[in-house]
Scaffold this active site. Structure first.
Site, PDB file in Angstrom:
ATOM      1  N   LYS A  67       8.939  96.608  48.288  1.00 30.70           N
ATOM      2  CA  LYS A  67       9.036  95.140  48.306  1.00 30.70           C
ATOM      3  C   LYS A  67      10.196  94.784  49.210  1.00 30.70           C
ATOM      4  O   LYS A  67      11.303  95.321  49.061  1.00 30.70           O
ATOM      5  CB  LYS A  67       9.270  94.592  46.902  1.00 30.70           C
ATOM      6  CG  LYS A  67       9.424  93.057  46.912  1.00 30.70           C
ATOM      7  CD  LYS A  67       9.381  92.469  45.520  1.00 30.70           C
ATOM      8  CE  LYS A  67      10.714  92.496  44.838  1.00 30.70           C
ATOM      9  NZ  LYS A  67      10.716  91.710  43.575  1.00 30.70           N
ATOM     10  N   HIS A 138      14.162  79.254  35.935  1.00 31.84           N
ATOM     11  CA  HIS A 138      12.807  79.573  36.398  1.00 31.84           C
ATOM     12  C   HIS A 138      12.230  80.772  35.652  1.00 31.84           C
ATOM     13  O   HIS A 138      11.139  80.730  35.089  1.00 31.84           O
ATOM     14  CB  HIS A 138      12.898  79.875  37.903  1.00 31.84           C
ATOM     15  CG  HIS A 138      11.636  80.367  38.505  1.00 31.84           C
ATOM     16  ND1 HIS A 138      10.547  79.562  38.712  1.00 31.84           N
ATOM     17  CD2 HIS A 138      11.272  81.605  38.939  1.00 31.84           C
ATOM     18  CE1 HIS A 138       9.573  80.274  39.248  1.00 31.84           C
ATOM     19  NE2 HIS A 138       9.987  81.515  39.400  1.00 31.84           N
ATOM     20  N   GLN A 139      12.986  81.856  35.605  1.00 33.32           N
ATOM     21  CA  GLN A 139      12.459  83.107  35.056  1.00 33.32           C
ATOM     22  C   GLN A 139      12.335  83.042  33.527  1.00 33.32           C
ATOM     23  O   GLN A 139      11.460  83.687  32.943  1.00 33.32           O
ATOM     24  CB  GLN A 139      13.380  84.245  35.507  1.00 33.32           C
ATOM     25  CG  GLN A 139      12.830  85.630  35.345  1.00 33.32           C
ATOM     26  CD  GLN A 139      11.522  85.895  36.074  1.00 33.32           C
ATOM     27  OE1 GLN A 139      11.374  85.588  37.250  1.00 33.32           O
ATOM     28  NE2 GLN A 139      10.546  86.449  35.356  1.00 33.32           N
ATOM     29  N   ASN A 160      21.683  77.670  26.361  1.00 34.96           N
ATOM     30  CA  ASN A 160      21.847  77.809  27.812  1.00 34.96           C
ATOM     31  C   ASN A 160      23.188  77.226  28.232  1.00 34.96           C
ATOM     32  O   ASN A 160      23.665  76.242  27.653  1.00 34.96           O
ATOM     33  CB  ASN A 160      20.696  77.105  28.557  1.00 34.96           C
ATOM     34  CG  ASN A 160      20.664  77.512  30.019  1.00 34.96           C
ATOM     35  OD1 ASN A 160      20.769  78.702  30.337  1.00 34.96           O
ATOM     36  ND2 ASN A 160      20.542  76.562  30.915  1.00 34.96           N
ATOM     37  N   ASP A 222      21.196  92.235  37.433  1.00 28.92           N
ATOM     38  CA  ASP A 222      20.525  93.112  38.387  1.00 28.92           C
ATOM     39  C   ASP A 222      21.390  93.365  39.614  1.00 28.92           C
ATOM     40  O   ASP A 222      20.893  93.758  40.659  1.00 28.92           O
ATOM     41  CB  ASP A 222      19.172  92.501  38.794  1.00 28.92           C
ATOM     42  CG  ASP A 222      19.325  91.093  39.356  1.00 28.92           C
ATOM     43  OD1 ASP A 222      20.461  90.601  39.435  1.00 28.92           O
ATOM     44  OD2 ASP A 222      18.303  90.491  39.736  1.00 28.92           O
ATOM     45  N   GLY A 292      16.994  95.650  31.405  1.00 26.92           N
ATOM     46  CA  GLY A 292      15.915  95.551  32.402  1.00 26.92           C
ATOM     47  C   GLY A 292      16.474  95.183  33.764  1.00 26.92           C
ATOM     48  O   GLY A 292      16.785  94.023  34.036  1.00 26.92           O
TER      49      GLY A 292
HETATM   50  P1  NAD Z   1      17.636  80.216  37.847  1.00 28.10           P
HETATM   51  O1  NAD Z   1      18.621  79.839  38.896  1.00 28.10           O
HETATM   52  O2  NAD Z   1      16.361  79.459  37.751  1.00 28.10           O
HETATM   53  O3  NAD Z   1      18.352  80.118  36.407  1.00 28.10           O
HETATM   54  C1  NAD Z   1      19.656  80.615  36.219  1.00 28.10           C
HETATM   55  C2  NAD Z   1      19.996  80.634  34.740  1.00 28.10           C
HETATM   56  O4  NAD Z   1      21.328  81.139  34.579  1.00 28.10           O
HETATM   57  C3  NAD Z   1      19.994  79.243  34.093  1.00 28.10           C
HETATM   58  O5  NAD Z   1      19.618  79.372  32.731  1.00 28.10           O
HETATM   59  C4  NAD Z   1      21.469  78.847  34.194  1.00 28.10           C
HETATM   60  O6  NAD Z   1      21.845  77.847  33.263  1.00 28.10           O
HETATM   61  C5  NAD Z   1      22.121  80.179  33.891  1.00 28.10           C
HETATM   62  N1  NAD Z   1      23.508  80.256  34.362  1.00 28.10           N
HETATM   63  C6  NAD Z   1      23.982  79.886  35.587  1.00 28.10           C
HETATM   64  N2  NAD Z   1      25.313  80.092  35.631  1.00 28.10           N
HETATM   65  C7  NAD Z   1      25.670  80.613  34.418  1.00 28.10           C
HETATM   66  C8  NAD Z   1      26.897  81.040  33.855  1.00 28.10           C
HETATM   67  N3  NAD Z   1      28.043  80.982  34.547  1.00 28.10           N
HETATM   68  N4  NAD Z   1      26.899  81.520  32.576  1.00 28.10           N
HETATM   69  C9  NAD Z   1      25.742  81.592  31.852  1.00 28.10           C
HETATM   70  N5  NAD Z   1      24.553  81.196  32.341  1.00 28.10           N
HETATM   71  C10 NAD Z   1      24.513  80.719  33.609  1.00 28.10           C
HETATM   72  O7  NAD Z   1      17.381  81.771  38.042  1.00 28.10           O
HETATM   73  P2  NAD Z   1      16.164  82.642  37.489  1.00 28.10           P
HETATM   74  O8  NAD Z   1      15.126  82.750  38.546  1.00 28.10           O
HETATM   75  O9  NAD Z   1      15.795  82.153  36.137  1.00 28.10           O
HETATM   76  O10 NAD Z   1      16.837  84.086  37.396  1.00 28.10           O
HETATM   77  C11 NAD Z   1      17.825  84.346  36.407  1.00 28.10           C
HETATM   78  C12 NAD Z   1      18.472  85.686  36.673  1.00 28.10           C
HETATM   79  O11 NAD Z   1      17.511  86.718  36.523  1.00 28.10           O
HETATM   80  C13 NAD Z   1      19.042  85.840  38.086  1.00 28.10           C
HETATM   81  O12 NAD Z   1      20.337  86.386  37.960  1.00 28.10           O
HETATM   82  C14 NAD Z   1      18.113  86.822  38.759  1.00 28.10           C
HETATM   83  O13 NAD Z   1      18.774  87.605  39.731  1.00 28.10           O
HETATM   84  C15 NAD Z   1      17.680  87.660  37.572  1.00 28.10           C
HETATM   85  N6  NAD Z   1      16.410  88.356  37.762  1.00 28.10           N
HETATM   86  C16 NAD Z   1      16.310  89.629  37.295  1.00 28.10           C
HETATM   87  C17 NAD Z   1      15.135  90.341  37.446  1.00 28.10           C
HETATM   88  C18 NAD Z   1      15.006  91.724  36.889  1.00 28.10           C
HETATM   89  O14 NAD Z   1      14.013  92.416  37.182  1.00 28.10           O
HETATM   90  N7  NAD Z   1      15.905  92.171  36.051  1.00 28.10           N
HETATM   91  C19 NAD Z   1      14.050  89.748  38.103  1.00 28.10           C
HETATM   92  C20 NAD Z   1      14.148  88.426  38.532  1.00 28.10           C
HETATM   93  C21 NAD Z   1      15.347  87.729  38.349  1.00 28.10           C
END
Ligand code: NAD
Length: 321
Positions: A67, A138-139, A160, A222, A292
């Site tokens: 990817k 989003h996630q 949150n 991650d 994860g």
């Molecule tokens: P997003 O920007 O839509 O949401 C971010 C979330 O983090 C929100 O709930 C926000 O309120 C919270 N947040 C922001 N700053 C914060 C802080 N200082 N303290 C606590 N919470 C805080 O992003 P998303 O698309 O929902 O992705 C969330 C996370 O998941 C990202 O860090 C992304 O890299 C990670 N992710 C991991 C995987 C995996 O396979 N493990 C896959 C996709 C995304």
């Protein structure tokens, strides 16, 4: 070579198909039938973008590829495009010829949701009733929707950092016919399963916010430096992961390892539980934690599944290459 564009993925891929693909590839990783290549991630010095490659080879599933993609922070404001952009490339493992190019944006969300779901299936108590969400971006909506299919949950609670985002997950719970309640972090003690999915660089969930018997899926961390839960929680828990090398370097376990609270040998592959080589949860009072981190093989597994589905429906685009 086949092409499956991003616009077709939503009509092709299902949560069930993503779950099966991810469960199978986690199992293949634990039996050494599949392995991930080292991750490349670079700040390219253009548009403040982070770009990289996650690849691997699944001998069991005959899936080879990568990817390519990353994060373009100005996409939304400048171009009305989503900031995360990725594409999956599959290759014929017998010849090296390109086999498929597949839109990777929705697939990333589905494979990430499938990972926490797989962990819930194999590690949560069968009688889990209360699902706790930390994160509402989003996630989080994808993680919640998929998790609700794994147990007979009767309530969702959520916290949150930005409380104004909580309606995003409240809507998913209510669409599934379940009540949603916003709680403070100590209120997470009511949860039987907790999913954290935030971009935080400091812990929110502390060890004493979690009750005995809980399963926690830490999905947001991650990257080096990110952290969602107190390192002491990993010392209290039996820790599982998708891939140990990523867990200790870019996953939630990086902090507990650095603090000397746990050792690499304390972290188990979820695939070993799926294969029956590790017992997983051994009592109703164990705390289990899934770190994860997100591996390339997950992306390849769901992309291969989508290519099959697109071929069956006759909508894959053929290109002579
Ligand atoms: P997003 O920007 O839509 O949401 C971010 C979330 O983090 C929100 O709930 C926000 O309120 C919270 N947040 C922001 N700053 C914060 C802080 N200082 N303290 C606590 N919470 C805080 O992003 P998303 O698309 O929902 O992705 C969330 C996370 O998941 C990202 O860090 C992304 O890299 C990670 N992710 C991991 C995987 C995996 O396979 N493990 C896959 C996709 C995304």
């Amino acid at each position: 070579m086949l092409i499956v564009p991003e616009k077709d993925i939503a009509d092709l891929m299902t949560r069930d198909a993503a779950f099966d693909a991810v469960e199978q590839v986690f199992a293949a990783m634990a039996s050494d039938d599949a392995y991930n290549f080292p991750v490349v991630r670079e700040a390219i010095g253009h548009e403040d973008a982070l770009y990289g490659f996650k690849g691997g080879f699944d001998r069991a599933g005959a899936t080879l590829g990568l990817k390519a993609g990353g994060y373009w922070p100005h996409n939304l404001e400048k171009r009305d495009l989503i900031n995360h952009q990725s594409t999956v490339f599959l290759f014929d493992p017998d010849t090296g010829k390109p086999a498929a190019m597949v839109g990777g944006n929705l697939l990333t969300a589905l494979r990430t949701a499938a990972a926490s779901s797989v962990s819930i299936k194999h590690l949560a108590r069968p009688d889990a009733k209360v699902l706790g969400m930390i994160g509402a971006g989003h996630q989080a909506t994808f993680q919640l929707r998929a998790a609700l299919e794994q147990r007979a949950f009767d309530r969702v609670i959520g916290w949150n950092y930005h409380p104004d985002m909580l309606p995003n997950i409240a809507k998913v719970a209510e669409d599934a016919g379940l009540p949603f309640e916003a709680v403070d972090l100590p209120g997470m003690a009511e949860a039987d399963v907790i999913i954290s999915i935030t971009s935080a660089f400091a812990p929110s969930l502390m060890a004493d916010h979690v009750s005995p018997g809980t399963h926690i899926a830490c999905m947001g961390t991650d990257t080096k430096g990110k952290q969602e839960v107190e390192a002491a929680l990993l010392a209290r828990a039996t820790v599982f992961t998708d891939e140990v090398a990523q867990s200790i370097s870019i996953g939630e376990a990086q902090h507990a390892i650095a603090a000397g609270l746990i050792a690499e040998s304390d972290i188990h592959q979820i695939g070993a539980v799926i294969n029956g080589a590790h017992p997983g949860r051994t009592s109703d009072t164990d705390i289990t934690l899934f770190d994860g981190t997100g591996v390339g093989l997950q992306d390849l597994a769901v992309a291969a599944r989508v290519v099959d589905l697109a071929q069956k429906k006759g909508i894959a685009i053929h290109v002579d290459f």
